[in-house]
Scaffold this active site. Structure first.
Site, PDB file in Angstrom:
ATOM      1  N   TYR A  49       0.835  -1.217   0.000  1.00  0.00           N
ATOM      2  CA  TYR A  49       0.000   0.000   0.000  1.00  0.00           C
ATOM      3  C   TYR A  49       0.865   1.261   0.000  1.00  0.00           C
ATOM      4  O   TYR A  49       0.358   2.351  -0.241  1.00  0.00           O
ATOM      5  CB  TYR A  49      -0.931   0.041   1.219  1.00  0.00           C
ATOM      6  CG  TYR A  49      -1.974  -1.055   1.285  1.00  0.00           C
ATOM      7  CD1 TYR A  49      -2.199  -1.914   0.218  1.00  0.00           C
ATOM      8  CD2 TYR A  49      -2.737  -1.237   2.431  1.00  0.00           C
ATOM      9  CE1 TYR A  49      -3.145  -2.927   0.297  1.00  0.00           C
ATOM     10  CE2 TYR A  49      -3.693  -2.240   2.510  1.00  0.00           C
ATOM     11  CZ  TYR A  49      -3.881  -3.080   1.442  1.00  0.00           C
ATOM     12  OH  TYR A  49      -4.824  -4.077   1.529  1.00  0.00           O
ATOM     13  N   HIS A 106      -0.215 -11.543   2.174  1.00  0.00           N
ATOM     14  CA  HIS A 106      -1.222 -10.778   1.432  1.00  0.00           C
ATOM     15  C   HIS A 106      -2.004 -11.649   0.457  1.00  0.00           C
ATOM     16  O   HIS A 106      -3.194 -11.450   0.214  1.00  0.00           O
ATOM     17  CB  HIS A 106      -0.531  -9.632   0.678  1.00  0.00           C
ATOM     18  CG  HIS A 106      -1.409  -8.468   0.398  1.00  0.00           C
ATOM     19  ND1 HIS A 106      -0.966  -7.166   0.471  1.00  0.00           N
ATOM     20  CD2 HIS A 106      -2.715  -8.390   0.052  1.00  0.00           C
ATOM     21  CE1 HIS A 106      -1.969  -6.350   0.180  1.00  0.00           C
ATOM     22  NE2 HIS A 106      -3.034  -7.072  -0.088  1.00  0.00           N
TER      23      HIS A 106
HETATM   24  N1  LIG Z   1      -6.249  -8.300   1.425  1.00  0.00           N
HETATM   25  C1  LIG Z   1      -6.529  -7.788   0.247  1.00  0.00           C
HETATM   26  O1  LIG Z   1      -6.188  -8.338  -0.817  1.00  0.00           O
HETATM   27  C2  LIG Z   1      -7.310  -6.490   0.182  1.00  0.00           C
HETATM   28  C3  LIG Z   1      -7.849  -6.050  -1.037  1.00  0.00           C
HETATM   29  C4  LIG Z   1      -8.591  -4.857  -1.054  1.00  0.00           C
HETATM   30  C5  LIG Z   1      -8.754  -4.130   0.126  1.00  0.00           C
HETATM   31  N2  LIG Z   1      -8.199  -4.568   1.302  1.00  0.00           N
HETATM   32  C6  LIG Z   1      -8.360  -3.800   2.570  1.00  0.00           C
HETATM   33  O2  LIG Z   1      -9.745  -3.601   2.804  1.00  0.00           O
HETATM   34  C7  LIG Z   1     -10.022  -2.221   2.981  1.00  0.00           C
HETATM   35  C8  LIG Z   1     -11.433  -1.886   2.514  1.00  0.00           C
HETATM   36  O3  LIG Z   1     -11.674  -2.335   1.194  1.00  0.00           O
HETATM   37  P1  LIG Z   1     -12.002  -1.363  -0.058  1.00  0.00           P
HETATM   38  O4  LIG Z   1     -11.399  -0.028   0.170  1.00  0.00           O
HETATM   39  O5  LIG Z   1     -11.662  -2.122  -1.274  1.00  0.00           O
HETATM   40  O6  LIG Z   1     -13.586  -1.280  -0.058  1.00  0.00           O
HETATM   41  P2  LIG Z   1     -14.741  -0.691   0.882  1.00  0.00           P
HETATM   42  O7  LIG Z   1     -14.264  -0.469   2.260  1.00  0.00           O
HETATM   43  O8  LIG Z   1     -15.912  -1.603   0.641  1.00  0.00           O
HETATM   44  O9  LIG Z   1     -15.086   0.689   0.197  1.00  0.00           O
HETATM   45  C9  LIG Z   1     -14.312   1.859   0.334  1.00  0.00           C
HETATM   46  C10 LIG Z   1     -15.028   2.975  -0.418  1.00  0.00           C
HETATM   47  O10 LIG Z   1     -16.314   3.180   0.180  1.00  0.00           O
HETATM   48  C11 LIG Z   1     -16.525   4.548   0.474  1.00  0.00           C
HETATM   49  N3  LIG Z   1     -17.269   4.572   1.744  1.00  0.00           N
HETATM   50  C12 LIG Z   1     -16.800   4.240   2.969  1.00  0.00           C
HETATM   51  N4  LIG Z   1     -17.766   4.314   3.896  1.00  0.00           N
HETATM   52  C13 LIG Z   1     -18.895   4.702   3.241  1.00  0.00           C
HETATM   53  C14 LIG Z   1     -20.218   4.937   3.665  1.00  0.00           C
HETATM   54  N5  LIG Z   1     -20.574   4.820   4.950  1.00  0.00           N
HETATM   55  N6  LIG Z   1     -21.134   5.301   2.727  1.00  0.00           N
HETATM   56  C15 LIG Z   1     -20.776   5.437   1.427  1.00  0.00           C
HETATM   57  N7  LIG Z   1     -19.529   5.236   0.968  1.00  0.00           N
HETATM   58  C16 LIG Z   1     -18.591   4.858   1.869  1.00  0.00           C
HETATM   59  C17 LIG Z   1     -15.134   5.139   0.613  1.00  0.00           C
HETATM   60  O11 LIG Z   1     -15.142   6.499   0.234  1.00  0.00           O
HETATM   61  P3  LIG Z   1     -14.639   7.663   1.264  1.00  0.00           P
HETATM   62  O12 LIG Z   1     -13.230   7.340   1.619  1.00  0.00           O
HETATM   63  O13 LIG Z   1     -14.810   8.896   0.467  1.00  0.00           O
HETATM   64  O14 LIG Z   1     -15.582   7.576   2.447  1.00  0.00           O
HETATM   65  C18 LIG Z   1     -14.324   4.305  -0.388  1.00  0.00           C
HETATM   66  O15 LIG Z   1     -14.408   4.854  -1.682  1.00  0.00           O
HETATM   67  C19 LIG Z   1      -8.905  -1.521   2.198  1.00  0.00           C
HETATM   68  O16 LIG Z   1      -8.716  -0.203   2.621  1.00  0.00           O
HETATM   69  C20 LIG Z   1      -7.729  -2.412   2.534  1.00  0.00           C
HETATM   70  O17 LIG Z   1      -7.195  -2.075   3.815  1.00  0.00           O
HETATM   71  C21 LIG Z   1      -7.493  -5.746   1.344  1.00  0.00           C
END
Ligand SMILES: NC(=O)c1ccc[n+]([C@@H]2O[C@H](COP(=O)([O-])OP(=O)(O)OC[C@H]3O[C@@H](n4cnc5c(N)ncnc54)[C@H](OP(=O)(O)O)[C@@H]3O)[C@@H](O)[C@H]2O)c1
Length: 267
Positions: A49, A106
């Site tokens: 990241y 990961h």
């Molecule tokens: N292990 C892996 O391979 C892997 C892969 C992907 C992700 N991850 C981890 O999982 C975390 C979360 O996953 P993700 O970022 O892919 O998806 P997510 O958490 O489902 O979605 C994040 C998005 O949702 C928006 N958001 C957040 N809260 C909200 C709400 N209450 N209402 C409306 N929109 C909202 C955020 O915008 P704003 O910031 O503008 O609120 C952002 O654009 C990542 O940050 C990372 O740490 C791990």
């Protein structure tokens, strides 16, 4: 205080965590600090990241390092035994932390089974005291069984893509059998690289309205009520608070089922 789930190594882990990807630099530090102020105690970062320095800065500035569970991850192209250990040292240095609370692989990688060597490296790092808990991410049932057979050590968590469209039933069954906590990434299916309209699904909008909560809170409650550990990312302080505010209402079993019925086999 956020409730905790128990890991198979005896440690507790907050029932909701804070995702930090794809934020970097000052944005990541500021967002992590407001998340900690909002009450998040589980932080999710990774070497790839490129924000461990920023997250580590927030951890130091919070003044409550010991209350935090800091997670980071070994990249999928660093899975040979010594490479994995070296990647861990890079994470330690970038975070500015001696001890990592939760270290994950990961991904098992696309080819071969080098992930088995990497898992041995994590087992050794834990034995040496550099890491408190160890786990994996994106592992399949077969891969989980293989590393357990190799080492006798069951990962504390498997962090997988999980939301109502893709509830990962098969891998969750193995988690239950082996005693692995399921961490849900992209829990509201808004990964910025391929967001969907999950939060606009009529069934979710309706259930959210019935509880006077937002659709995101309804979906996150769906995770929490099934002991799935979601790690939503938000750079916005108000949405961060909202995403943590999922412990004072309860979905009925019919509502849980209605959300689960959104499962897509073509996703
Ligand atoms: N292990 C892996 O391979 C892997 C892969 C992907 C992700 N991850 C981890 O999982 C975390 C979360 O996953 P993700 O970022 O892919 O998806 P997510 O958490 O489902 O979605 C994040 C998005 O949702 C928006 N958001 C957040 N809260 C909200 C709400 N209450 N209402 C409306 N929109 C909202 C955020 O915008 P704003 O910031 O503008 O609120 C952002 O654009 C990542 O940050 C990372 O740490 C791990």
């Amino acid at each position: 205080m956020i409730p905790e789930l128990e890991l198979n190594d005896g440690f507790g882990i907050p029932a909701v965590g804070f995702g930090t990807w794809p934020m970097k630099g000052a944005e990541a530090t500021a967002a992590t600090l407001t998340a900690i102020e909002a009450g998040y105690r589980l932080l999710d970062t990774a070497l790839v990241y490129d924000n461990e320095d920023a997250v580590g800065e927030a951890v130091r500035r919070s003044g409550i390092r010991d209350e935090l569970t800091v997670t980071t991850k070994i990249p999928w192209d660093r899975l040979a035994y010594e490479d994995a250990r070296e990647a861990f040292r890079e994470s330690q240095a970038a975070l500015g932390l001696d001890r990592i609370d939760l270290l994950l692989l990961h991904s098992p990688g696309r080819e071969g089974d080098l992930y088995r060597e990497a898992w041995r490296a994590l087992v050794d790092l834990r034995a040496e005291g550099s890491v408190r808990s160890i786990g994996v991410s994106n592992f399949t049932p077969d891969q989980l069984r293989r590393i357990v057979a190799d080492t006798g050590v069951v990962p504390a968590v498997n962090q997988v893509l999980l939301h109502p469209y893709q509830p990962q039933r098969e891998v969750r069954e193995v988690h239950t059998e082996l005693g692995i906590v399921t961490e849900s990434y992209s829990p509201i299916d808004l990964n910025p690289m391929h967001p969907t309209d999950l939060l606009s699904e009529p069934v979710i909008v309706e259930i959210a309205a019935a509880h006077d909560v937002t659709p995101a809170r309804a979906v996150l409650r769906w995770h929490v009520q099934q002991s799935l550990l979601p790690i939503p990312k938000s750079g916005d302080a108000a949405r961060q608070r909202q995403n943590l505010d999922v412990f004072d209402f309860e979905l009925s079993s019919a509502e849980l089922d209605a959300i689960s019925a959104l499962e897509r086999t073509d996703h």
